[in-house]
Structure formats: structure tokens, C-alpha cells
Design a protein around this motif. Structure first.
Motif, PDB file in Angstrom:
ATOM      1  N   LYS A   1       0.396  -0.780  -0.217  1.00  0.00           N
ATOM      2  CA  LYS A   1      -0.006  -0.247  -0.204  1.00  0.00           C
ATOM      3  C   LYS A   1       0.647   0.965   0.387  1.00  0.00           C
ATOM      4  O   LYS A   1       0.367   2.299  -0.379  1.00  0.00           O
ATOM      5  N   TYR A   2       2.102   1.455   0.718  1.00  0.00           N
ATOM      6  CA  TYR A   2       2.918   2.490   0.845  1.00  0.00           C
ATOM      7  C   TYR A   2       4.149   2.050  -0.268  1.00  0.00           C
ATOM      8  O   TYR A   2       4.868   3.550   0.645  1.00  0.00           O
ATOM      9  N   GLU A   3       4.605   1.654  -0.796  1.00  0.00           N
ATOM     10  CA  GLU A   3       4.786   1.496  -1.935  1.00  0.00           C
ATOM     11  C   GLU A   3       5.343   2.144  -2.518  1.00  0.00           C
ATOM     12  O   GLU A   3       4.461   3.172  -3.546  1.00  0.00           O
ATOM     13  N   LEU A   4       6.332   3.368  -2.668  1.00  0.00           N
ATOM     14  CA  LEU A   4       6.291   4.145  -3.479  1.00  0.00           C
ATOM     15  C   LEU A   4       6.952   4.114  -5.020  1.00  0.00           C
ATOM     16  O   LEU A   4       7.652   2.995  -4.649  1.00  0.00           O
ATOM     17  N   GLY A   5       7.537   5.076  -6.041  1.00  0.00           N
ATOM     18  CA  GLY A   5       7.920   4.602  -7.145  1.00  0.00           C
ATOM     19  C   GLY A   5       8.889   3.864  -7.496  1.00  0.00           C
ATOM     20  O   GLY A   5       9.298   3.122  -8.474  1.00  0.00           O
ATOM     21  N   GLY A   6      10.112   4.694  -6.737  1.00  0.00           N
ATOM     22  CA  GLY A   6      11.882   4.703  -7.195  1.00  0.00           C
ATOM     23  C   GLY A   6      12.459   3.682  -5.852  1.00  0.00           C
ATOM     24  O   GLY A   6      12.085   4.230  -4.697  1.00  0.00           O
ATOM     25  N   PRO A   7      13.752   3.757  -5.643  1.00  0.00           N
ATOM     26  CA  PRO A   7      13.950   2.863  -5.020  1.00  0.00           C
ATOM     27  C   PRO A   7      14.670   3.563  -4.194  1.00  0.00           C
ATOM     28  O   PRO A   7      14.792   3.787  -2.750  1.00  0.00           O
ATOM     29  N   ASN A   8      14.966   5.330  -4.821  1.00  0.00           N
ATOM     30  CA  ASN A   8      15.171   6.727  -3.727  1.00  0.00           C
ATOM     31  C   ASN A   8      14.306   7.181  -2.980  1.00  0.00           C
ATOM     32  O   ASN A   8      14.300   8.436  -2.680  1.00  0.00           O
ATOM     33  N   GLU A   9      12.930   7.207  -2.803  1.00  0.00           N
ATOM     34  CA  GLU A   9      11.843   7.480  -2.819  1.00  0.00           C
ATOM     35  C   GLU A   9      10.982   7.070  -1.577  1.00  0.00           C
ATOM     36  O   GLU A   9      10.367   8.372  -0.787  1.00  0.00           O
ATOM     37  N   GLY A  10      11.435   6.304  -0.457  1.00  0.00           N
ATOM     38  CA  GLY A  10      11.307   6.256   0.442  1.00  0.00           C
ATOM     39  C   GLY A  10      10.024   5.278   0.355  1.00  0.00           C
ATOM     40  O   GLY A  10       9.580   4.567  -0.596  1.00  0.00           O
ATOM     41  N   PHE A  11      10.141   5.005   1.618  1.00  0.00           N
ATOM     42  CA  PHE A  11       9.365   3.359   2.036  1.00  0.00           C
ATOM     43  C   PHE A  11       7.737   4.021   2.481  1.00  0.00           C
ATOM     44  O   PHE A  11       6.741   3.626   1.825  1.00  0.00           O
ATOM     45  N   PHE A  12       7.209   5.023   3.177  1.00  0.00           N
ATOM     46  CA  PHE A  12       6.368   5.382   4.142  1.00  0.00           C
ATOM     47  C   PHE A  12       6.005   7.228   3.283  1.00  0.00           C
ATOM     48  O   PHE A  12       7.062   7.694   2.824  1.00  0.00           O
ATOM     49  N   PRO A  13       4.791   7.572   2.787  1.00  0.00           N
ATOM     50  CA  PRO A  13       4.843   8.859   2.408  1.00  0.00           C
ATOM     51  C   PRO A  13       5.309  10.328   3.923  1.00  0.00           C
ATOM     52  O   PRO A  13       4.918   9.700   4.465  1.00  0.00           O
ATOM     53  N   ILE A  14       5.939  10.820   3.791  1.00  0.00           N
ATOM     54  CA  ILE A  14       6.698  11.766   4.192  1.00  0.00           C
ATOM     55  C   ILE A  14       5.420  13.803   4.371  1.00  0.00           C
ATOM     56  O   ILE A  14       5.060  13.778   2.794  1.00  0.00           O
ATOM     57  N   SER A  15       4.976  13.816   4.774  1.00  0.00           N
ATOM     58  CA  SER A  15       4.207  14.948   4.963  1.00  0.00           C
ATOM     59  C   SER A  15       4.997  16.097   5.183  1.00  0.00           C
ATOM     60  O   SER A  15       5.774  16.354   6.210  1.00  0.00           O
ATOM     61  N   SER A  16       4.379  17.630   4.775  1.00  0.00           N
ATOM     62  CA  SER A  16       5.371  18.432   4.716  1.00  0.00           C
ATOM     63  C   SER A  16       5.165  19.182   6.244  1.00  0.00           C
ATOM     64  O   SER A  16       4.009  18.950   6.958  1.00  0.00           O
ATOM     65  N   ASN A  17       6.371  19.785   6.714  1.00  0.00           N
ATOM     66  CA  ASN A  17       6.096  20.581   7.826  1.00  0.00           C
ATOM     67  C   ASN A  17       4.692  21.267   8.418  1.00  0.00           C
ATOM     68  O   ASN A  17       3.686  21.893   9.503  1.00  0.00           O
ATOM     69  N   GLN A  18       4.856  21.825   6.471  1.00  0.00           N
ATOM     70  CA  GLN A  18       3.237  22.521   6.881  1.00  0.00           C
ATOM     71  C   GLN A  18       1.888  21.891   7.158  1.00  0.00           C
ATOM     72  O   GLN A  18       1.020  22.553   7.882  1.00  0.00           O
ATOM     73  N   LYS A  19       1.494  20.923   6.612  1.00  0.00           N
ATOM     74  CA  LYS A  19       1.118  19.776   6.950  1.00  0.00           C
ATOM     75  C   LYS A  19       0.419  19.270   8.163  1.00  0.00           C
ATOM     76  O   LYS A  19      -0.061  19.104   8.810  1.00  0.00           O
ATOM     77  N   THR A  20       2.748  19.400   9.045  1.00  0.00           N
ATOM     78  CA  THR A  20       2.360  18.525   9.668  1.00  0.00           C
ATOM     79  C   THR A  20       1.230  19.628  10.978  1.00  0.00           C
ATOM     80  O   THR A  20       1.169  19.248  12.460  1.00  0.00           O
ATOM     81  N   ASN A  21       1.596  20.452  10.577  1.00  0.00           N
ATOM     82  CA  ASN A  21       1.626  21.611  12.144  1.00  0.00           C
ATOM     83  C   ASN A  21      -0.286  21.615  11.743  1.00  0.00           C
ATOM     84  O   ASN A  21      -0.692  22.283  12.956  1.00  0.00           O
ATOM     85  N   ALA A  22      -0.466  21.283  11.213  1.00  0.00           N
ATOM     86  CA  ALA A  22      -1.944  22.171   9.979  1.00  0.00           C
ATOM     87  C   ALA A  22      -2.561  20.472  11.629  1.00  0.00           C
ATOM     88  O   ALA A  22      -3.570  20.827  12.191  1.00  0.00           O
TER      89      ALA A  22
END
Length: 56
Positions: free
Chosen positions: A3-24
Motif C-alpha cells: 500500500k505504501y510502496e512508492l515509485g523509485g528506489p530513492n523515494e522512501g517507503f512511507f509517504p512524508i508529510s510536509s512541515n506545514q501539513k504536520t503543523n496543521a
């Protein structure tokens, strides 16, 4: 895990929220809990460091 697998090998495994979205998200949570202090990721990080890490 697929479910969380991203496109390329250097993109990481889990989606990362932006600082602004985390603050929201933190603002939304603090409103629901009745906390009047302006919570940010920076404040949350330091609170974690002082309350959890230093007590161990």
C-alpha cells in the motif's frame, strides 16, 4: 506494505508529510483536546525529547 510502496528506489517507503501539513494536523489535534498552546512540529519534538528521552 504494498500500500505504501512508492515509485523509485530513492523515494522512501512511507509517504512524508510536509512541515506545514504536520503543523496543521497538530493544530487540529490540539483544538480537539482543548489545548490553547500553539503546537508545532518543533514544539512537539522538544516535548518528546524532554519528557520521554530524558526520563529513560
Amino acid at each position: 506494505m504494498e500500500k505504501y510502496e512508492l515509485g523509485g528506489p530513492n523515494e522512501g517507503f512511507f509517504p512524508i508529510s510536509s512541515n506545514q501539513k504536520t503543523n496543521a494536523y497538530l493544530k487540529e489535534i490540539s483544538n480537539e483536546c482543548g489545548i490553547d498552546k500553539n503546537l508545532t512540529f518543533h514544539v512537539a519534538r522538544h516535548t518528546f525529547a524532554t519528557t520521554v528521552m530524558l526520563s529513560n
